[in-house]
Motif scaffolding. Structure first.
Motif, PDB file in Angstrom:
ATOM      1  N   GLN A  31       5.205  27.551  35.101  1.00 14.78           N
ATOM      2  CA  GLN A  31       4.593  28.132  36.293  1.00 14.78           C
ATOM      3  C   GLN A  31       5.294  27.628  37.559  1.00 14.78           C
ATOM      4  O   GLN A  31       4.656  27.366  38.573  1.00 14.78           O
ATOM      5  CB  GLN A  31       3.090  27.814  36.347  1.00 14.78           C
ATOM      6  CG  GLN A  31       2.285  28.482  35.224  1.00 14.78           C
ATOM      7  CD  GLN A  31       0.799  28.208  35.363  1.00 14.78           C
ATOM      8  OE1 GLN A  31       0.314  27.159  34.907  1.00 14.78           O
ATOM      9  NE2 GLN A  31       0.071  29.124  35.991  1.00 14.78           N
ATOM     10  N   VAL A  88      -4.735  32.469  40.016  1.00 13.89           N
ATOM     11  CA  VAL A  88      -6.021  32.727  39.363  1.00 13.89           C
ATOM     12  C   VAL A  88      -6.737  33.835  40.150  1.00 13.89           C
ATOM     13  O   VAL A  88      -6.928  33.701  41.361  1.00 13.89           O
ATOM     14  CB  VAL A  88      -6.904  31.468  39.338  1.00 13.89           C
ATOM     15  CG1 VAL A  88      -8.224  31.761  38.634  1.00 13.89           C
ATOM     16  CG2 VAL A  88      -6.179  30.325  38.641  1.00 13.89           C
ATOM     17  N   GLU A  92     -12.261  35.544  38.943  1.00 15.55           N
ATOM     18  CA  GLU A  92     -12.331  34.493  37.930  1.00 15.55           C
ATOM     19  C   GLU A  92     -12.749  33.166  38.551  1.00 15.55           C
ATOM     20  O   GLU A  92     -13.537  32.411  37.966  1.00 15.55           O
ATOM     21  CB  GLU A  92     -10.981  34.334  37.228  1.00 15.55           C
ATOM     22  CG  GLU A  92     -11.009  33.297  36.114  1.00 15.55           C
ATOM     23  CD  GLU A  92      -9.652  33.049  35.482  1.00 15.55           C
ATOM     24  OE1 GLU A  92      -9.470  31.963  34.890  1.00 15.55           O
ATOM     25  OE2 GLU A  92      -8.783  33.925  35.573  1.00 15.55           O
ATOM     26  N   SER A 143      -6.357  31.877  28.008  1.00 13.75           N
ATOM     27  CA  SER A 143      -6.713  32.836  29.051  1.00 13.75           C
ATOM     28  C   SER A 143      -8.180  33.226  28.879  1.00 13.75           C
ATOM     29  O   SER A 143      -8.645  33.390  27.749  1.00 13.75           O
ATOM     30  CB  SER A 143      -5.821  34.073  28.937  1.00 13.75           C
ATOM     31  OG  SER A 143      -6.131  35.018  29.927  1.00 13.75           O
ATOM     32  N   PRO A 144      -8.924  33.324  29.968  1.00 15.47           N
ATOM     33  CA  PRO A 144      -8.565  33.048  31.363  1.00 15.47           C
ATOM     34  C   PRO A 144      -8.450  31.533  31.594  1.00 15.47           C
ATOM     35  O   PRO A 144      -9.313  30.771  31.151  1.00 15.47           O
ATOM     36  CB  PRO A 144      -9.704  33.659  32.163  1.00 15.47           C
ATOM     37  CG  PRO A 144     -10.879  33.599  31.232  1.00 15.47           C
ATOM     38  CD  PRO A 144     -10.316  33.778  29.849  1.00 15.47           C
ATOM     39  N   ALA A 145      -7.397  31.134  32.267  1.00 17.02           N
ATOM     40  CA  ALA A 145      -7.051  29.718  32.347  1.00 17.02           C
ATOM     41  C   ALA A 145      -8.133  28.857  32.982  1.00 17.02           C
ATOM     42  O   ALA A 145      -8.420  27.763  32.507  1.00 17.02           O
ATOM     43  CB  ALA A 145      -5.737  29.558  33.114  1.00 17.02           C
ATOM     44  N   SER A 168      -4.086  24.548  28.268  1.00 23.41           N
ATOM     45  CA  SER A 168      -3.154  25.589  27.835  1.00 23.41           C
ATOM     46  C   SER A 168      -1.730  25.201  28.211  1.00 23.41           C
ATOM     47  O   SER A 168      -1.445  24.942  29.377  1.00 23.41           O
ATOM     48  CB  SER A 168      -3.511  26.923  28.502  1.00 23.41           C
ATOM     49  OG  SER A 168      -2.454  27.854  28.359  1.00 23.41           O
ATOM     50  N   GLU A 171      -0.272  27.862  30.800  1.00 25.89           N
ATOM     51  CA  GLU A 171      -0.882  27.970  32.131  1.00 25.89           C
ATOM     52  C   GLU A 171      -1.693  26.713  32.438  1.00 25.89           C
ATOM     53  O   GLU A 171      -2.922  26.763  32.529  1.00 25.89           O
ATOM     54  CB  GLU A 171      -1.772  29.210  32.216  1.00 25.89           C
ATOM     55  CG  GLU A 171      -1.031  30.530  32.056  1.00 25.89           C
ATOM     56  CD  GLU A 171      -1.928  31.724  32.306  1.00 25.89           C
ATOM     57  OE1 GLU A 171      -2.624  31.749  33.347  1.00 25.89           O
ATOM     58  OE2 GLU A 171      -1.952  32.620  31.452  1.00 25.89           O
TER      59      GLU A 171
END
Length: 274
Positions: A31, A88, A92, A143-145, A168, A171
């Protein structure tokens, strides 16, 4: 005048309320950031820290644990734009904030809903009460992180457990930034510990560690790997939560299963009358 060079951040582990680098000195680029690559020793150190925190956290009042989870929601609300800048989605982040509040509200209600007096024949009181399992290893969903991470951490700690989380690998920035939120949320050091890097470097160690009482394999998508980790977990009879289905809706009502799955029931007898 020369142009200023910005300070590039290296994202570190979160163990015992502090932010150490991996003992191996390794990091990896993901990232567009340098992130610590946790080792097996880091995983063992995190378990030792989580175990030391169990007594104080499990012994805190349920109301106090709820206050701290609510404080995490407050701090996350204040850093909403930072998470959005990390990629993000805003909805979320909002759902993750609401998830902290939702679990905070359950903190002082679980004992009433899942404990109580049992009818028995004889001059006795028979009472059952839920108690935390202890140290829980958690493999966070990819996901979702952020929302997925909060959804596996919050139910474990609101019930009095401490956790070691394998974030994760793809991410991790949401996880290590959440660690910064927790570090300023009155959460005692060692209650939440976050490891970043390859799952193969840390999760087998957590699964086989004799001082881990339960393991949540939600973030393990490979069924064969999950089965292998279950075998490792069996040596000290760890409680195992199997991975959620790939189509799991993290935005839906979470229910209470994750909380109750990480509780033990203590039943006591007490004589009444003469």
């Amino acid at each position: 005048m020369s142009e200023r060079v910005a300070v590039r951040k290296t994202y570190k582990l979160f163990i015992g309320g502090k932010f150490p680098r991996s003992e191996s000195g390794r990091s990896y680029l993901v990232q567009d950031a340098n992130v610590s690559l946790a080792s097996r020793k880091d995983a063992r150190d995190a378990v030792v820290t989580a175990r030391a925190a169990v007594k104080g956290w499990a012994g805190a009042t349920a109301y106090n644990r709820g206050q701290i989870l609510y404080r995490a929601a407050e701090m996350l609300e204040g850093r909403r734009e930072q998470f959005v800048a990390l990629g993000v989605p805003g909805d979320e982040v909002d759902a993750a904030i609401d998830r902290w509040v939702w679990y905070a509200g359950w903190s002082d209600k679980l004992a009433q809903v899942y404990g109580g007096a049992n009818p028995v024949a004889g001059p006795y009181f028979n009472l059952s009460a839920p108690e935390p399992t202890g140290v829980v290893a958690v493999v966070a969903p990819a996901s979702p992180a952020l929302l997925g991470l909060v959804s596996v951490i919050a139910p474990a700690i609101v019930t009095g457990n401490t956790v070691v989380v394998a974030a994760s690998p793809a991410e991790p920035l949401a996880a290590v930034t959440l660690a910064e939120v927790l570090a300023t949320s009155d959460l005692p050091g060692g209650v939440v510990n976050i490891l970043t890097g390859r799952l193969s470097d840390t999760v087998p160690t957590l699964a086989s560690h004799m001082d881990v009482n339960a393991i949540d394999l939600t973030g393990v998508a490979d069924a064969d790997l999950a089965a292998d980790l279950e075998v490792k977990a069996a040596e000290n009879l760890k409680r195992v939560l199997r991975p959620a289905p790939a189509d799991h809706d993290w935005f839906a009502d979470p229910g209470v299963t994750r909380m109750t799955s990480l509780l033990e029931t203590k039943t006591v007898w007490h004589p009444k009358g003469v």
